[in-house]
Scaffold this motif. Structure first.
Motif, mmCIF file in Angstrom:
data_model
loop_
_atom_site.group_PDB
_atom_site.id
_atom_site.type_symbol
_atom_site.label_atom_id
_atom_site.label_comp_id
_atom_site.label_asym_id
_atom_site.label_seq_id
_atom_site.Cartn_x
_atom_site.Cartn_y
_atom_site.Cartn_z
ATOM 1 N N ILE A 48 0.850 -1.206 0.000
ATOM 2 C CA ILE A 48 0.000 0.000 0.000
ATOM 3 C C ILE A 48 0.879 1.247 0.000
ATOM 4 N N GLY A 49 1.913 1.260 0.841
ATOM 5 C CA GLY A 49 2.825 2.399 0.881
ATOM 6 C C GLY A 49 3.503 2.641 -0.455
ATOM 7 N N ILE A 50 4.005 1.568 -1.060
ATOM 8 C CA ILE A 50 4.656 1.689 -2.373
ATOM 9 C C ILE A 50 3.674 2.219 -3.402
ATOM 10 N N GLU A 64 -10.385 6.728 -5.753
ATOM 11 C CA GLU A 64 -9.394 5.972 -6.526
ATOM 12 C C GLU A 64 -8.345 5.353 -5.598
ATOM 13 N N ILE A 65 -7.953 6.098 -4.593
ATOM 14 C CA ILE A 65 -6.976 5.592 -3.625
ATOM 15 C C ILE A 65 -7.584 4.411 -2.859
ATOM 16 N N ILE A 66 -8.805 4.577 -2.403
ATOM 17 C CA ILE A 66 -9.493 3.515 -1.666
ATOM 18 C C ILE A 66 -9.659 2.277 -2.541
ATOM 19 N N ASP A 67 -10.007 2.469 -3.801
ATOM 20 C CA ASP A 67 -10.151 1.333 -4.722
ATOM 21 C C ASP A 67 -8.835 0.562 -4.847
ATOM 22 N N ASP A 68 -7.719 1.285 -4.972
ATOM 23 C CA ASP A 68 -6.415 0.626 -5.076
ATOM 24 C C ASP A 68 -6.060 -0.125 -3.795
ATOM 25 N N ILE A 72 -5.381 -4.160 -3.339
ATOM 26 C CA ILE A 72 -4.198 -4.747 -2.710
ATOM 27 C C ILE A 72 -4.604 -5.704 -1.594
ATOM 28 N N ILE A 73 -5.552 -5.287 -0.769
ATOM 29 C CA ILE A 73 -6.041 -6.163 0.302
ATOM 30 C C ILE A 73 -6.709 -7.398 -0.292
ATOM 31 N N GLY A 74 -7.474 -7.219 -1.352
ATOM 32 C CA GLY A 74 -8.117 -8.346 -2.017
ATOM 33 C C GLY A 74 -7.110 -9.351 -2.549
ATOM 34 N N GLN A 75 -6.005 -8.861 -3.098
ATOM 35 C CA GLN A 75 -4.954 -9.759 -3.590
ATOM 36 C C GLN A 75 -4.361 -10.563 -2.438
ATOM 37 N N THR A 76 -4.211 -9.940 -1.289
ATOM 38 C CA THR A 76 -3.693 -10.656 -0.122
ATOM 39 C C THR A 76 -4.667 -11.742 0.317
ATOM 40 N N LEU A 77 -5.950 -11.423 0.341
ATOM 41 C CA LEU A 77 -6.953 -12.397 0.740
ATOM 42 C C LEU A 77 -7.019 -13.558 -0.239
ATOM 43 N N ILE A 78 -6.899 -13.267 -1.526
ATOM 44 C CA ILE A 78 -6.923 -14.325 -2.540
ATOM 45 C C ILE A 78 -5.711 -15.234 -2.364
#
Length: 84
Positions: A48-50, A64-68, A72-78
């Motif tokens: 998220i920081g990067i 847009e920031i929240i969507d990104d 990222i969180i969704g990718q971690t959960l997947i």
């Protein structure tokens, strides 16, 4: 005004990383007992920081920031085998 926004997002990204892996770690992370979960949380926060640093000039709205961040969180959960 655009420069202020870009600087703010870049600073926010560096702060997220610093508070995750730097000298000023936050208790909410350091107190996670499960080592695998702790590592995943730390990787997610660093990503998220990067993302905030690298994309600071292209964001036009907070949504847009929240969507990104959600992506990222969704990718971690997947990667954990969980659904978002």
């Amino acid at each position: 005004m655009q420069d202020v926004k870009n600087d703010s997002l870049g600073y926010a990204g560096t702060e997220v990383i610093r508070r995750t892996v730097g000298d000023s770690k936050v208790l909410e992370i350091t107190e996670i007992k499960d080592k695998v979960l702790k590592e995943e949380v730390m990787k997610t926060l660093v990503n998220i920081g990067i993302n905030l640093i690298m994309n600071r000039g292209i964001y036009q709205s907070g949504s847009e920031i929240i969507d990104d961040i959600d992506q990222i969180i969704g990718q971690t959960l997947i990667s954990r085998g969980e659904k978002k």
